[in-house]
Design an enzyme around this catalytic site. Structure first.
Site, PDB file in Angstrom:
ATOM      1  N   ALA A 175       0.815  -1.220   0.000  1.00  0.00           N
ATOM      2  CA  ALA A 175       0.000   0.000   0.000  1.00  0.00           C
ATOM      3  C   ALA A 175       0.845   1.266   0.000  1.00  0.00           C
ATOM      4  O   ALA A 175       0.303   2.366   0.049  1.00  0.00           O
ATOM      5  CB  ALA A 175      -0.915   0.001   1.227  1.00  0.00           C
TER       6      ALA A 175
ATOM      7  N   ASN B  35       0.863  -5.276   8.001  1.00  0.00           N
ATOM      8  CA  ASN B  35       1.866  -5.892   7.137  1.00  0.00           C
ATOM      9  C   ASN B  35       2.781  -4.824   6.546  1.00  0.00           C
ATOM     10  O   ASN B  35       3.993  -5.013   6.406  1.00  0.00           O
ATOM     11  CB  ASN B  35       1.179  -6.624   5.969  1.00  0.00           C
ATOM     12  CG  ASN B  35       0.910  -8.073   6.277  1.00  0.00           C
ATOM     13  OD1 ASN B  35       1.799  -8.817   6.686  1.00  0.00           O
ATOM     14  ND2 ASN B  35      -0.328  -8.486   6.081  1.00  0.00           N
TER      15      ASN B  35
ATOM     16  N   HIS C  17      -1.237   6.434   4.927  1.00  0.00           N
ATOM     17  CA  HIS C  17       0.103   6.121   5.430  1.00  0.00           C
ATOM     18  C   HIS C  17       0.930   7.391   5.388  1.00  0.00           C
ATOM     19  O   HIS C  17       0.995   8.070   4.365  1.00  0.00           O
ATOM     20  CB  HIS C  17       0.764   5.036   4.576  1.00  0.00           C
ATOM     21  CG  HIS C  17       0.045   3.726   4.622  1.00  0.00           C
ATOM     22  ND1 HIS C  17       0.277   2.794   5.607  1.00  0.00           N
ATOM     23  CD2 HIS C  17      -0.926   3.215   3.837  1.00  0.00           C
ATOM     24  CE1 HIS C  17      -0.521   1.748   5.411  1.00  0.00           C
ATOM     25  NE2 HIS C  17      -1.264   1.994   4.352  1.00  0.00           N
TER      26      HIS C  17
END
Length: 277
Positions: free
Chosen positions: A134, A200, A230
């Site tokens: 991601a 993850n 993020h």
């Protein structure tokens, strides 16, 4: 040491084995088909071959044990089935000289397993591939680590529903949050061990930068969030890197981002494209 296979010649199909037919595996297969990528999915590994499944790639074998790999020829294995699947499937794929991409990177917090898989890859002239998942900017973070990093902080912000079914439910009232709440702050190793489905990605930023025990990770539930965000701040001799991504969740799994499937698709296509970025 086994001799490394030559990669498929340009113009020929890349032979791929997908481990997992969940939200990510299905999305990757759909994207490859939509883009008419020269890729043949020769097999899909699942836990139960008797369970009904829709949309499997045409001609793909349905398998449920690493022993089934003995009858197959492939160039690349993609793991997208969860932490427990990494050890048996990656071990088997690497032993056959196939490169193996690992999506469930939380499994690599087990130092013994990481050492074993690395040794297996070396012995069979194969590679373990860690896709960016991601994230973006991992190439810059990894490059910066060559000169030296002083600090890396990775914040993961998701809507409360994305943290449902995790330890976060015991640390705060997810349904009753009125503002953003940081329910975890620690190392990347601790984050991935405690939240393997959601964090993850912390292993990826850690492996690219300062490592699992020197990368700080904060996990945040935000009722105002609609996307998975993020934020990475890294400092070092190279300068300062500030990265912020807001990713749309997968429609079929709010714990994962659309970017995770897109990243895998890019990685697969880069194995055979004449121009690689």
């Amino acid at each position: 040491m086994t001799q490394r296979r030559c990669r498929p010649m340009l113009g020929s199909d890349l032979r791929v084995i997908l481990v997992g037919w969940g939200a990510i595996g299905r999305r990757v297969a759909a994207l490859l088909a939509q883009r008419a990528a020269p890729v043949t999915i020769v097999a899909v590994a699942v836990r139960d071959v008797t369970a009904p499944r829709d949309g499997l790639p045409k001609g793909a074998a349905l398998i449920d044990t690493p022993a089934d790999l003995a009858s197959l020829n492939a160039d690349l294995m993609i793991e997208a089935a969860g932490r427990a699947s990494v050890a048996p499937w990656a071990r088997a794929g690497l032993s056959r000289g196939w490169d193996v991409a690992i999506s469930s990177t939380s499994a690599l917090t087990d130092t013994g397993l990481l050492a074993e898989l690395t040794a297996t890859a070396l012995a069979h002239n194969a590679q373990i591939l860690i896709p960016p998942g991601a994230l973006g900017g991992i190439d810059a973070l990894s490059a910066a680590s060559r000169l030296g990093l002083a600090s890396v902080r990775h914040e993961v912000v998701k809507p409360p529903r994305a943290w449902a079914g995790t330890r976060a439910e015991t640390l705060c009232d997810l349904a009753g949050l009125a503002q953003a709440h940081t329910f975890f702050e620690g190392t990347a190793r601790q984050a991935a061990d405690s939240y393997p489905q959601n964090a993850n990605v912390a292993v990826i930023s850690a492996m690219a930068g300062l490592g699992l025990d020197r990368t700080t990770v904060a996990l945040i539930a935000d009722p105002a969030a609609t996307l998975n965000t993020h934020r990475i701040l890294a400092t070092g001799d190279f300068g300062t890197l500030t990265l912020s991504l807001e990713n749309r969740p997968l429609a079929t799994n709010p714990k994962s981002s659309e970017m995770t499937a897109l990243s895998l698709t890019r990685m697969i296509e880069n194995r055979i494209n004449p121009l690689v970025i």
